[in-house]
Write a protein that holds these residues in place. Structure first.
Motif, PDB file in Angstrom:
ATOM      1  N   GLN A  27       0.819  -1.204   0.000  1.00  0.00           N
ATOM      2  CA  GLN A  27       0.000   0.000   0.000  1.00  0.00           C
ATOM      3  C   GLN A  27       0.855   1.257   0.000  1.00  0.00           C
ATOM      4  N   GLN A  28       2.074   1.181   0.529  1.00  0.00           N
ATOM      5  CA  GLN A  28       2.958   2.340   0.569  1.00  0.00           C
ATOM      6  C   GLN A  28       3.645   2.577  -0.770  1.00  0.00           C
ATOM      7  N   GLN A  29       3.716   1.578  -1.611  1.00  0.00           N
ATOM      8  CA  GLN A  29       4.369   1.692  -2.917  1.00  0.00           C
ATOM      9  C   GLN A  29       3.491   2.531  -3.850  1.00  0.00           C
ATOM     10  N   PRO A  30       4.027   3.608  -4.391  1.00  0.00           N
ATOM     11  CA  PRO A  30       3.219   4.437  -5.301  1.00  0.00           C
ATOM     12  C   PRO A  30       2.934   3.715  -6.607  1.00  0.00           C
ATOM     13  N   PRO A  31       1.840   4.065  -7.265  1.00  0.00           N
ATOM     14  CA  PRO A  31       1.547   3.436  -8.554  1.00  0.00           C
ATOM     15  C   PRO A  31       2.569   3.874  -9.608  1.00  0.00           C
ATOM     16  N   ILE A  32       2.777   3.035 -10.600  1.00  0.00           N
ATOM     17  CA  ILE A  32       3.725   3.347 -11.670  1.00  0.00           C
ATOM     18  C   ILE A  32       3.039   4.252 -12.686  1.00  0.00           C
ATOM     19  N   GLU A  33       3.668   5.388 -12.959  1.00  0.00           N
ATOM     20  CA  GLU A  33       3.144   6.348 -13.924  1.00  0.00           C
ATOM     21  C   GLU A  33       3.887   6.174 -15.244  1.00  0.00           C
ATOM     22  N   GLU A  34       3.162   6.228 -16.351  1.00  0.00           N
ATOM     23  CA  GLU A  34       3.773   6.151 -17.679  1.00  0.00           C
ATOM     24  C   GLU A  34       4.169   7.557 -18.121  1.00  0.00           C
ATOM     25  N   TYR A  35       5.422   7.735 -18.529  1.00  0.00           N
ATOM     26  CA  TYR A  35       5.901   9.057 -18.952  1.00  0.00           C
ATOM     27  C   TYR A  35       5.329   9.431 -20.319  1.00  0.00           C
ATOM     28  N   THR A  36       4.920  10.681 -20.436  1.00  0.00           N
ATOM     29  CA  THR A  36       4.552  11.266 -21.731  1.00  0.00           C
ATOM     30  C   THR A  36       5.282  12.604 -21.843  1.00  0.00           C
ATOM     31  N   TYR A  37       5.499  13.043 -23.071  1.00  0.00           N
ATOM     32  CA  TYR A  37       6.235  14.293 -23.285  1.00  0.00           C
ATOM     33  C   TYR A  37       5.496  15.504 -22.725  1.00  0.00           C
ATOM     34  N   SER A  38       4.197  15.419 -22.551  1.00  0.00           N
ATOM     35  CA  SER A  38       3.436  16.559 -22.052  1.00  0.00           C
ATOM     36  C   SER A  38       3.446  16.669 -20.526  1.00  0.00           C
ATOM     37  N   MET A  39       4.080  15.723 -19.831  1.00  0.00           N
ATOM     38  CA  MET A  39       4.095  15.744 -18.365  1.00  0.00           C
ATOM     39  C   MET A  39       4.983  16.864 -17.847  1.00  0.00           C
ATOM     40  N   ASN A  40       4.512  17.526 -16.803  1.00  0.00           N
ATOM     41  CA  ASN A  40       5.341  18.493 -16.079  1.00  0.00           C
ATOM     42  C   ASN A  40       5.889  17.780 -14.851  1.00  0.00           C
ATOM     43  N   LEU A  41       7.154  17.394 -14.909  1.00  0.00           N
ATOM     44  CA  LEU A  41       7.750  16.623 -13.824  1.00  0.00           C
ATOM     45  C   LEU A  41       8.258  17.544 -12.727  1.00  0.00           C
ATOM     46  N   ASP A  42       8.022  17.144 -11.488  1.00  0.00           N
ATOM     47  CA  ASP A  42       8.499  17.860 -10.305  1.00  0.00           C
ATOM     48  C   ASP A  42       9.428  16.894  -9.572  1.00  0.00           C
ATOM     49  N   ILE A  43      10.698  16.895  -9.965  1.00  0.00           N
ATOM     50  CA  ILE A  43      11.666  15.958  -9.389  1.00  0.00           C
ATOM     51  C   ILE A  43      12.599  16.729  -8.466  1.00  0.00           C
ATOM     52  N   GLY A  70       7.685  15.945  -1.110  1.00  0.00           N
ATOM     53  CA  GLY A  70       8.152  14.756  -0.409  1.00  0.00           C
ATOM     54  C   GLY A  70       7.396  13.490  -0.774  1.00  0.00           C
ATOM     55  N   GLN A  71       6.525  13.543  -1.766  1.00  0.00           N
ATOM     56  CA  GLN A  71       5.786  12.355  -2.191  1.00  0.00           C
ATOM     57  C   GLN A  71       6.624  11.552  -3.180  1.00  0.00           C
ATOM     58  N   ARG A  72       6.586  10.233  -3.033  1.00  0.00           N
ATOM     59  CA  ARG A  72       7.345   9.356  -3.931  1.00  0.00           C
ATOM     60  C   ARG A  72       6.534   9.030  -5.171  1.00  0.00           C
ATOM     61  N   HIS A  73       7.248   8.907  -6.278  1.00  0.00           N
ATOM     62  CA  HIS A  73       6.648   8.554  -7.560  1.00  0.00           C
ATOM     63  C   HIS A  73       7.541   7.510  -8.228  1.00  0.00           C
ATOM     64  N   ILE A  74       6.929   6.656  -9.041  1.00  0.00           N
ATOM     65  CA  ILE A  74       7.679   5.732  -9.890  1.00  0.00           C
ATOM     66  C   ILE A  74       7.260   6.031 -11.319  1.00  0.00           C
ATOM     67  N   LEU A  75       8.237   6.352 -12.138  1.00  0.00           N
ATOM     68  CA  LEU A  75       7.984   6.742 -13.526  1.00  0.00           C
ATOM     69  C   LEU A  75       8.579   5.699 -14.458  1.00  0.00           C
ATOM     70  N   ARG A  76       7.753   5.202 -15.382  1.00  0.00           N
ATOM     71  CA  ARG A  76       8.238   4.265 -16.401  1.00  0.00           C
ATOM     72  C   ARG A  76       8.381   5.042 -17.705  1.00  0.00           C
ATOM     73  N   TYR A  77       9.516   4.850 -18.368  1.00  0.00           N
ATOM     74  CA  TYR A  77       9.792   5.547 -19.626  1.00  0.00           C
ATOM     75  C   TYR A  77      10.595   4.633 -20.535  1.00  0.00           C
ATOM     76  N   SER A  78      10.807   5.031 -21.761  1.00  0.00           N
ATOM     77  CA  SER A  78      11.588   4.240 -22.710  1.00  0.00           C
ATOM     78  C   SER A  78      12.906   4.941 -22.997  1.00  0.00           C
ATOM     79  N   ALA A  79      13.961   4.134 -23.152  1.00  0.00           N
ATOM     80  CA  ALA A  79      15.283   4.689 -23.480  1.00  0.00           C
ATOM     81  C   ALA A  79      16.023   3.683 -24.353  1.00  0.00           C
ATOM     82  N   MET A  80      17.017   4.170 -25.054  1.00  0.00           N
ATOM     83  CA  MET A  80      17.825   3.303 -25.902  1.00  0.00           C
ATOM     84  C   MET A  80      18.831   2.558 -25.028  1.00  0.00           C
ATOM     85  N   GLY A  81      19.025   1.283 -25.298  1.00  0.00           N
ATOM     86  CA  GLY A  81      20.007   0.484 -24.558  1.00  0.00           C
ATOM     87  C   GLY A  81      21.425   0.932 -24.853  1.00  0.00           C
ATOM     88  N   ASN A  82      22.379   0.421 -24.113  1.00  0.00           N
ATOM     89  CA  ASN A  82      23.789   0.811 -24.246  1.00  0.00           C
ATOM     90  C   ASN A  82      24.563  -0.053 -25.224  1.00  0.00           C
TER      91      ASN A  82
END
Length: 87
Positions: A27-43, A70-82
């Motif tokens: 219950q303490q684990q925040p839900p996973i949010e999917e990143y979109t380019y229109s998101m205003n991130l507050d990191i 102070g709220q935790r977030h989990i963000l899922r995004y796509s990136a190119m591998g190494n």
């Protein structure tokens, strides 16, 4: 006989409390949010980031962070591998 009854009830209580612990953590684990380019991130603070694997393709990544409140977030995004080379 009373000691045996106390021991039996004590083990039942410990077992019940142990089975409740994972649900509290879930219950303490925040839900996973999917990143979109229109998101205003507050990191405010990055807690953890997944490492990009050694492949030459787009892979899913995760970042856990705290916002300025102070709220935790989990963000899922796509990136190119190494694993790509320019040769």
């Amino acid at each position: 006989m009373k000691a045996l009854l106390v021991l039996a009830l004590g083990s039942v209580c410990v077992t019940a409390m142990a089975s409740e612990a994972p649900t509290d953590v879930a219950q303490q684990q925040p839900p996973i949010e999917e990143y979109t380019y229109s998101m205003n991130l507050d990191i405010a603070k990055v807690i953890s980031m997944s490492e990009a694997p050694n492949v030459c393709e787009v892979v899913p990544m995760k970042m856990e962070y705290e916002d300025s409140n102070g709220q935790r977030h989990i963000l899922r995004y796509s990136a190119m591998g190494n694993g790509c080379s320019n040769g």
